[in-house]
Design an enzyme around this catalytic site. Structure first.
Site, mmCIF file in Angstrom:
data_model
loop_
_atom_site.group_PDB
_atom_site.id
_atom_site.type_symbol
_atom_site.label_atom_id
_atom_site.label_comp_id
_atom_site.label_asym_id
_atom_site.label_seq_id
_atom_site.Cartn_x
_atom_site.Cartn_y
_atom_site.Cartn_z
ATOM 1 N N GLY A 149 -47.864 42.512 38.713
ATOM 2 C CA GLY A 149 -47.772 43.947 38.948
ATOM 3 C C GLY A 149 -46.575 44.546 38.240
ATOM 4 C CB SER A 150 -44.628 47.567 39.016
ATOM 5 O OG SER A 150 -45.752 48.429 38.973
ATOM 6 C CB THR A 151 -42.129 42.298 39.038
ATOM 7 O OG1 THR A 151 -43.305 41.500 38.870
ATOM 8 C CG2 THR A 151 -41.936 42.630 40.512
ATOM 9 C CE LYS A 183 -45.236 49.663 35.983
ATOM 10 N NZ LYS A 183 -45.327 50.658 37.067
#
Length: 484
Positions: A218-220, A222
């Site tokens: 997920g957004s980790t 990013k």
């Protein structure tokens, strides 16, 4: 000699040659591998005749052998069985050694390792009973306890590292199991326990921290996309990027929305820092397409993706999708979705590398090998690679600090300690609640610990889960246990 006798003699000669070759192959070529098999009963009987080395955390045994009154002489016991189950693994007469340090360092614990050869010779010459060496682990008992309690009855994993050395300070995977059930000398009881553990739906014997079915980050992820952008020299933390509420994806009718359905900033624009602080999907999706799949893959590999590690247990390599990705696939990958798959250890390594000025250290669990006479062989930390420059690491640190002070990670705030972190909420199946993620390090400018947390299916929050509300508080407690 007539023809039938010659043929018979030839067949007999060939059979004798085959017998000699097979015997030589088994007794010489395969000898070591057969002897090392964890289910080799003869080797197990021999190993039970001598005391197996202890596994120690902070000087206290978490696995030890005690005298037994039956023919096996020694019984393996685990004083804090469940807490350290995925660290120690199990040692069973029926199923051998496996699941953790017991399996990965079996030859050291039973005393047969090459490095212990001279000690074995001395023991034989002096008449001392042979025994295995003990292993001192890197685990911080307070961090391990904090991770276990904070994760509670939720499925998932927690990993904490020392950023400067790569030492594993905590490794917790839930659900757990009790290795004492497999070390019993009541073989019928052991068999029943084995069958029950392998039949349970939660797969308690799988170490989710380093193996099993890997997770979309997920957004980790990013953090990796931001690192690739900053490392390209074309972007800075203040660079203005597109940030609409919904990003139309080329070559498809599908669209990429932000979780809150709002634009990332005024005029559908946002700085790279603001996009990370708010975890804007549209900004990072557009940025990923701009950078290209090749740049994202190269940056992920620099953090350790694709590498097979031994800690000493084998770590399943984390993966960024291979091959040529189309723009929508690249956009999804840039926000940690599509076919990006990671272990919690890998995401802890990402934070640890940023904390360590861009240098990735090889993670390890065994700090020292101890002999009978207290002679000690210490592990030397090893550099795995360089993920980013010190300048980019410092820029990422500042951005991650803002995630915790004013963004999606405020639940990880600790009075008097600056925490740098990143949240993640990862979709992983239609109709399933998302996995909740958080990775961080602290203190931000003088790091002592890097941590990654994943809670499967949103934990207790279910479909209402976000990384900042479910996983960040767990990481906070682990950080506090180390820093304070």
């Amino acid at each position: 000699m007539n023809s039938p006798i010659r043929r018979l003699a030839t067949v007999v000669a060939v059979m004798f040659c085959a017998l000699l070759v097979s015997t030589t192959w088994i007794q010489y070529v395969q000898a070591d591998s057969l002897r090392a098999r964890p289910d080799n009963r003869r080797t197990l009987l021999e190993s039970y005749a001598k005391e197996r080395g202890e596994i120690l955390v902070g000087g206290t045994p978490i696995a030890k052998s005690v005298p037994s009154n039956d023919e096996l002489k020694w019984l393996r016991t685990y004083p804090d069985g469940k807490l350290y189950s995925h660290v120690t693994g199990y040692y069973s007469f029926t199923y051998g050694a496996g699941g953790g340090v017991e399996g990965a360092e079996n030859d050291v614990l039973n005393g047969s390792a090459d490095q212990l050869f001279y000690r074995r010779v001395v023991d034989i010459l002096t008449g001392k009973p042979q025994q295995g060496a003990s292993l001192e682990l890197t685990i911080n008992p307070k961090a391990q306890q904090a991770a276990d309690q904070a994760l509670g009855n939720q499925r998932g994993a927690v990993v904490a590292l020392d950023p400067q050395t790569g030492a594993i300070l905590a490794m917790v995977s839930h659900p757990q199991y009790d290795p004492n059930r497999l070390s019993s000398h009541d073989l019928n009881t052991v068999k029943q326990a084995w069958e029950q553990l392998n039949a349970e739906s939660g797969n308690p014997m799988v170490n989710r921290a380093i193996a099993g079915d890997l997770y979309p980050p997920g957004s980790t992820f990013k953090l990796i996309t931001a690192a690739a952008a900053l490392s390209s020299g074309k972007y800075s933390p203040s660079s203005q990027l597109p940030g609409p509420a919904v990003l139309p994806l080329p070559q498809t009718t599908a669209k990429l929305p932000n979780d809150d359905g709002l634009p990332c900033g005024p005029g559908n624009q946002a700085s790279l820092t603001r996009a990370l602080v708010r975890s804007c999907n549209t900004t990072f999706g557009a940025l990923g397409m701009k950078l290209g799949a090749g740049a994202l893959r190269k940056q992920a590999q620099a953090f350790g993706f694709g590498q097979t590690l031994q800690v000493p247990m084998r770590v399943t390599p984390s993966q960024f999708p291979s091959g040529d990705l189309n723009p929508p696939q690249t956009a999804q990958s840039a926000i940690g979705q599509y076919d990006v798959r990671v272990t919690p250890l890998q995401m802890a390594m990402v934070s640890a590398a940023i904390a360590n000025k861009g240098t990735v250290m090889t993670p390890y669990l065994v700090d020292a090998v101890r002999g009978r006479n207290l002679e000690t062989s210490k592990h030397s930390p090893e550099k795995l690679g360089t993920a980013v420059s010190p300048e980019v690491a410092q820029e990422l640190t500042g951005m991650m600090e803002q995630v915790v002070t004013s963004g999606t990670g405020t639940a990880a705030q600790i009075p008097g300690i600056t925490v740098a972190g990143k949240t993640g909420t990862a979709e992983h199946g239609t109709g399933q609640a998302p996995d909740a993620w958080f990775t961080a390090f602290a203190p931000a400018q003088h790091p002592q610990v890097a941590v990654a947390v994943v809670v499967e299916d949103g934990g207790k929050a279910g479909n209402e889960a976000f990384g900042g509300t479910v996983a960040a508080p767990i990481a906070k407690q682990v950080i506090q246990a180390v820093v304070r």
